[in-house]
Design a protein around this motif. Structure first.
Motif, PDB file in Angstrom:
ATOM      1  N   PRO A  45       0.823  -1.219   0.000  1.00 33.10           N
ATOM      2  CA  PRO A  45       0.000   0.000   0.000  1.00 33.10           C
ATOM      3  C   PRO A  45       0.854   1.266   0.000  1.00 33.10           C
ATOM      4  CG  PRO A  45      -0.889  -1.606   1.545  1.00 33.10           C
ATOM      5  CD  PRO A  45       0.420  -2.167   1.063  1.00 33.10           C
ATOM      6  N   ASP A  46       0.443   2.234  -0.821  1.00 36.34           N
ATOM      7  CA  ASP A  46       1.052   3.563  -0.938  1.00 36.34           C
ATOM      8  C   ASP A  46       2.365   3.561  -1.717  1.00 36.34           C
ATOM      9  OD1 ASP A  46      -1.032   4.654   0.619  1.00 36.34           O
ATOM     10  OD2 ASP A  46       0.041   4.177   2.466  1.00 36.34           O
ATOM     11  N   VAL A 129      10.885   1.749  -6.841  1.00 37.82           N
ATOM     12  CA  VAL A 129       9.622   1.754  -6.109  1.00 37.82           C
ATOM     13  C   VAL A 129       9.658   2.918  -5.123  1.00 37.82           C
ATOM     14  CG1 VAL A 129      10.519   0.045  -4.450  1.00 37.82           C
ATOM     15  CG2 VAL A 129       8.052   0.409  -4.668  1.00 37.82           C
ATOM     16  N   CYS A 130       8.579   3.712  -5.123  1.00 34.77           N
ATOM     17  CA  CYS A 130       8.575   4.955  -4.355  1.00 34.77           C
ATOM     18  C   CYS A 130       7.290   5.107  -3.556  1.00 34.77           C
ATOM     19  CB  CYS A 130       8.732   6.171  -5.278  1.00 34.77           C
ATOM     20  SG  CYS A 130      10.288   6.210  -6.188  1.00 34.77           S
ATOM     21  N   ARG A 131       7.428   5.795  -2.464  1.00 32.83           N
ATOM     22  CA  ARG A 131       6.309   6.333  -1.704  1.00 32.83           C
ATOM     23  C   ARG A 131       6.659   7.797  -1.533  1.00 32.83           C
ATOM     24  NH1 ARG A 131       4.890   3.660   3.999  1.00 32.83           N
ATOM     25  NH2 ARG A 131       6.921   4.609   4.424  1.00 32.83           N
ATOM     26  N   GLN A 132       7.137   8.198  -0.331  1.00 32.79           N
ATOM     27  CA  GLN A 132       7.760   9.509  -0.204  1.00 32.79           C
ATOM     28  C   GLN A 132       9.255   9.390  -0.460  1.00 32.79           C
ATOM     29  OE1 GLN A 132       6.601  10.758   3.728  1.00 32.79           O
ATOM     30  NE2 GLN A 132       4.679  11.631   3.019  1.00 32.79           N
ATOM     31  N   GLU A 133       9.830   8.214  -0.137  1.00 38.85           N
ATOM     32  CA  GLU A 133      11.198   7.904  -0.467  1.00 38.85           C
ATOM     33  C   GLU A 133      11.203   6.915  -1.624  1.00 38.85           C
ATOM     34  OE1 GLU A 133      10.094   5.122   2.938  1.00 38.85           O
ATOM     35  OE2 GLU A 133       9.508   7.033   2.092  1.00 38.85           O
ATOM     36  N   CYS A 134      12.339   6.769  -2.286  1.00 42.83           N
ATOM     37  CA  CYS A 134      12.450   5.891  -3.443  1.00 42.83           C
ATOM     38  C   CYS A 134      13.532   4.853  -3.193  1.00 42.83           C
ATOM     39  CB  CYS A 134      12.777   6.685  -4.710  1.00 42.83           C
ATOM     40  SG  CYS A 134      11.392   7.685  -5.303  1.00 42.83           S
ATOM     41  N   ILE A 135      13.244   3.597  -3.568  1.00 41.14           N
ATOM     42  CA  ILE A 135      14.160   2.490  -3.355  1.00 41.14           C
ATOM     43  C   ILE A 135      14.419   1.808  -4.697  1.00 41.14           C
ATOM     44  CG2 ILE A 135      14.626   0.397  -2.042  1.00 41.14           C
ATOM     45  CD1 ILE A 135      14.060   2.774  -0.257  1.00 41.14           C
ATOM     46  N   PRO A 136      15.660   1.868  -5.229  1.00 43.33           N
ATOM     47  CA  PRO A 136      15.964   1.093  -6.438  1.00 43.33           C
ATOM     48  C   PRO A 136      16.110  -0.383  -6.084  1.00 43.33           C
ATOM     49  CG  PRO A 136      17.915   2.278  -5.703  1.00 43.33           C
ATOM     50  CD  PRO A 136      16.797   2.688  -4.786  1.00 43.33           C
ATOM     51  N   GLU A 137      15.463  -1.241  -6.843  1.00 44.83           N
ATOM     52  CA  GLU A 137      15.505  -2.675  -6.585  1.00 44.83           C
ATOM     53  C   GLU A 137      15.748  -3.420  -7.887  1.00 44.83           C
ATOM     54  OE1 GLU A 137      12.622  -3.258  -2.729  1.00 44.83           O
ATOM     55  OE2 GLU A 137      11.690  -3.440  -4.701  1.00 44.83           O
ATOM     56  N   GLU A 138      16.192  -4.649  -7.752  1.00 45.64           N
ATOM     57  CA  GLU A 138      16.372  -5.496  -8.919  1.00 45.64           C
ATOM     58  C   GLU A 138      16.226  -6.948  -8.500  1.00 45.64           C
ATOM     59  OE1 GLU A 138      21.262  -5.485  -8.686  1.00 45.64           O
ATOM     60  OE2 GLU A 138      20.241  -5.069 -10.575  1.00 45.64           O
ATOM     61  N   GLY A 139      16.004  -7.813  -9.467  1.00 51.79           N
ATOM     62  CA  GLY A 139      15.852  -9.228  -9.181  1.00 51.79           C
ATOM     63  C   GLY A 139      16.206 -10.064 -10.394  1.00 51.79           C
TER      64      GLY A 139
END
Length: 710
Positions: A45-46, A129-139
């Motif tokens: 969520p969010d 992926v972001c909400r107020q902060e942003c997280i770079p992810e990979e898989g």
């Protein structure tokens, strides 16, 4: 931030999304039959990810496929996005659950392996992926799909994605786009009749054209013609021709391309910046981009005070390096040298200066090599040469020879031509210089206090300033020997040469053999027990060859060639394995919720500290390497102290160990973010606080005090 899923899984779960690699092959994999792959992203969520035009910020999801030979993956069939307002800005993307489908082409004549029943599809995906902060992810994903039979488990998701994908629309007559008074005027005929009278979503496929957060002024005219005025972005570049757009209403969308009447006018220059300043800014930007591309980090001259502080830190670090265990074997060689020269003050002084020259020049060459590798894009740091099993094996062989020589097994004069054998006696200055080179070879795995910050700064400095820091480090390491050589009191304190020197020489062989034991253990950490055994075999054969060369007559003529041939054969067979050996497998990293209790060390991974911190737990990271003697000392003392471990457990601290024994660009990058260039580095992270970086010689008191403040 990487995913917590392991390579080869079809599902990757992070704290923010769940990503599934899915397939839809209703009639199996065959020419002419439909085959689709897709990344199914379920957001917490969010949280949201991004469309191909992310808006004012963000990055689109990227998919890199590895398919069976002959198959070809198309582009992502992007579903229609929605807008995420962020104050005066806005982004385009997806929340909830979204499937990003990709059509796979199976060419005519394609045939699978007759013995195969499944085809393996691999994917490396990255997303922001972001909400107020942003997280770079990979898989990294892998999925086995039956070659014959139906794969339709996710048929509903692919059907929903097809319905959400904007359908191509050929706009009616009179449709166009036109730039007027800082706005983009849109006119579209031929839209679905059910849309008339409703407000549409406007999504340009090209970033930076319009003000993303602005709400278009739109209306419907007679005949079902839709018009809108969208403010242009003040920072826009030249616009596309024709203009690709996606218009949405409800859950449906259309994709069209509008001709731009009159073309795009030139983008207006910023009126608040003079032409001269704009040109200067552009030139500076080009220089910065060139530097960034060359070395990966900004290269700027440090302020004088900062640079001088780094020089002083390097000098002090070099002095303290003499107290590190890795330098003890060279201390033994220098003690033997002082004893050999005895009361010859002139020889002592020349030897001290030559030793200093060897140390300083070796540090400069090592520093220049490290800077050159960084400029070439290699992720290296202090001690990088011992990340190579071949270098470790070479040093072990060198110290074996030195130990055998000191123990009296052989004399160089018995193995070398007389002109070379007498080199040490005829040129003691050259011998001292080479001893300085050897000192740097064995000292480089160590990091003394004050060294870490100074060496970390070299990554951001111009070459001249960076090399000056390496030179200061060498001066610090050599300074005690130079002072001892030039102080008459030291020469007077030495006993006169005598029989005791032969006993001392044989005694000093044992620090050399202890160093060989350490290097063998290091190689075992890099290459496993088989690699360590291979090195021991090579060292035994080396010792055998040296011994046979000390024999005389027919015995030497027979045994020496055989032993040398056996050694050469072993080097050929085993040496290749030492050079090409792959890193030992690292235990799979657990998700934050599954991280074991405090007091149990877990393998470090780039995403783990942030994930654990997000769960509210503090994290202690030990950046270490098997070849770092200081690291091993701290590991066996402070980090093994029962009181320290109890403090960690009491505060629920997660313990992570980042092993840099073999080259690991992720660890190198993490060290660079901390302003460090080598190990050991110890960092305590706590939610809502700045990281605490500890001294290279880790003290119990300072560590316990920091833990108590959590």
């Amino acid at each position: 931030m990487k995913s917590s899923g392991s390579a080869g899984a079809s599902v990757v779960t992070t704290p923010y999304v769940k990503a599934d690699l899915v397939a839809h092959a209703p009639q199996g994999i065959a020419p002419g039959q439909p085959l689709q792959l897709g990344l199914l992203i379920t957001h917490q969520p969010d949280w949201h990810t991004y469309w191909k035009n992310p808006g004012d910020s963000g990055l689109p999801t990227q998919l890199d496929w590895q398919l069976p030979a002959g198959l070809d993956a198309g582009e992502i069939a992007w579903p229609a996005p929605r807008k995420f307002p962020l104050g005066t800005l806005a982004n385009y993307g997806y929340d909830g659950q979204v499937l990003l489908p990709v059509a796979v082409t199976v060419p005519p004549g394609w045939r699978a392996d007759p013995l195969a029943t499944e085809a393996t599809f691999q994917l490396h995906a990255s997303w922001l992926v972001c909400r107020q902060e942003c997280i770079p992810e990979e898989g990294r994903f892998a999925l086995q799909v039956p070659i014959q039979g139906t794969t339709a488990l996710h048929a509903a998701a692919f059907q929903a994605a097809a319905e959400a994908h904007p359908r191509a629309l050929q706009p009616g007559a009179g449709s166009s786009a036109r730039v007027q008074d800082g706005a983009l005027l849109l006119r579209v005929a031929g839209l679905p009749a059910a849309w008339q009278g409703r407000e549409l979503g406007v999504f340009p496929e090209t970033p930076g054209v319009v003000q993303t957060a602005a709400s278009p002024a739109q209306q419907w005219q007679d005949g079902g013609v839709w018009t809108a005025s969208v403010p242009l972005s003040p920072q826009r570049s030249e616009g596309p021709e024709p203009l690709p757009l996606v218009l949405t209403e409800g859950g449906a969308g259309v994709q069209l391309a509008l001709p731009v009447e009159g073309g795009w006018p030139p983008a207006a220059a910023l009126t608040t910046v003079s032409p001269a300043l704009a040109a200067a800014l552009a030139a500076n930007a080009q220089v910065a981009q060139a530097a960034q591309a060359a070395v990966g980090t900004p290269v700027l001259a440090a302020p004088l005070t900062t640079w001088l502080a780094a020089l002083v830190g390097a000098l002090l670090g070099g002095l303290l390096l003499n107290l590190m265990p890795c330098v003890f074997p060279v201390l033994a060689i220098k003690v033997a040298g002082f004893a050999r020269h005895g009361q010859d003050v002139r020889a002592q002084r020349l030897g001290g200066l030559a030793y200093a020259a060897g140390v300083v020049l070796s540090f400069l060459l090592l520093g220049a090599l490290m800077l050159a590798l960084r400029a070439a894009g290699e992720a290296v740091g202090w001690g990088f040469q011992l990340q190579s099993p071949a270098v470790v094996a070479g040093l072990a062989a060198l110290f074996t020879l030195i130990g055998l020589n000191l123990a009296g097994v052989f004399e160089f004069g018995s193995l070398l031509p007389s002109s070379l054998a007498s080199l040490q006696a005829r040129h003691p200055v050259a011998d001292s210089f080479l001893t300085g080179v050897l000192a740097v070879a064995v000292a480089s795995p160590c990091t003394a206090p004050f060294m870490g910050a100074s060496l970390g700064l070299t990554a951001t400095l111009p070459a001249a300033q960076a090399l000056a820091i390496f030179a200061a480090l060498g001066v610090g390491l050599a300074l005690p020997y130079v002072l001892a050589a030039w102080l008459p009191a030291v020469a007077r304190a030495l006993p006169r040469p005598g029989a005791w020197m032969d006993t001392l020489r044989r005694l000093l062989a044992f620090p050399m053999f202890a160093t060989v034991v350490w290097l063998t253990w290091v190689l075992g950490q890099q290459a496993g027990i088989d690699g360590a055994a291979a090195l021991l075999i090579l060292l035994v054969l080396l010792a055998l060859a040296v011994w046979t060369l000390t024999l005389r007559g027919r015995t030497r003529a027979v045994l020496a060639p055989l032993s040398i041939a056996a050694g050469a054969c072993a080097v050929w067979v085993w040496g290749q394995k030492l050079v090409e050996v792959q890193p030992l497998p690292v235990a799979a990293t657990a998700a934050p919720a599954a991280v074991q209790a405090a007091g149990t060390w877990q393998p470090w991974a780039p995403e783990l500290p942030a994930q654990i911190l997000a769960s509210g737990r503090p994290v202690f990271v030990d950046y270490t390497a098997a070849w770092c003697v200081t690291c091993q000392y701290n590991k066996q003392t402070t980090l093994a102290d029962e009181a320290v471990l109890q403090d960690f457990a009491a505060k629920g601290v997660a313990l992570l160990r980042a092993d840099w024994t073999r080259r690991d660009p992720a660890i190198t990058a993490a060290l660079g973010e901390l302003g460090r260039s080598g190990v050991p580095v110890y960092v305590l992270h706590a939610p809502g606080r700045a990281p605490v970086v500890f001294s290279e010689i880790l003290g119990r008191r300072e560590l316990r005090q920091a833990i108590a403040q959590l």
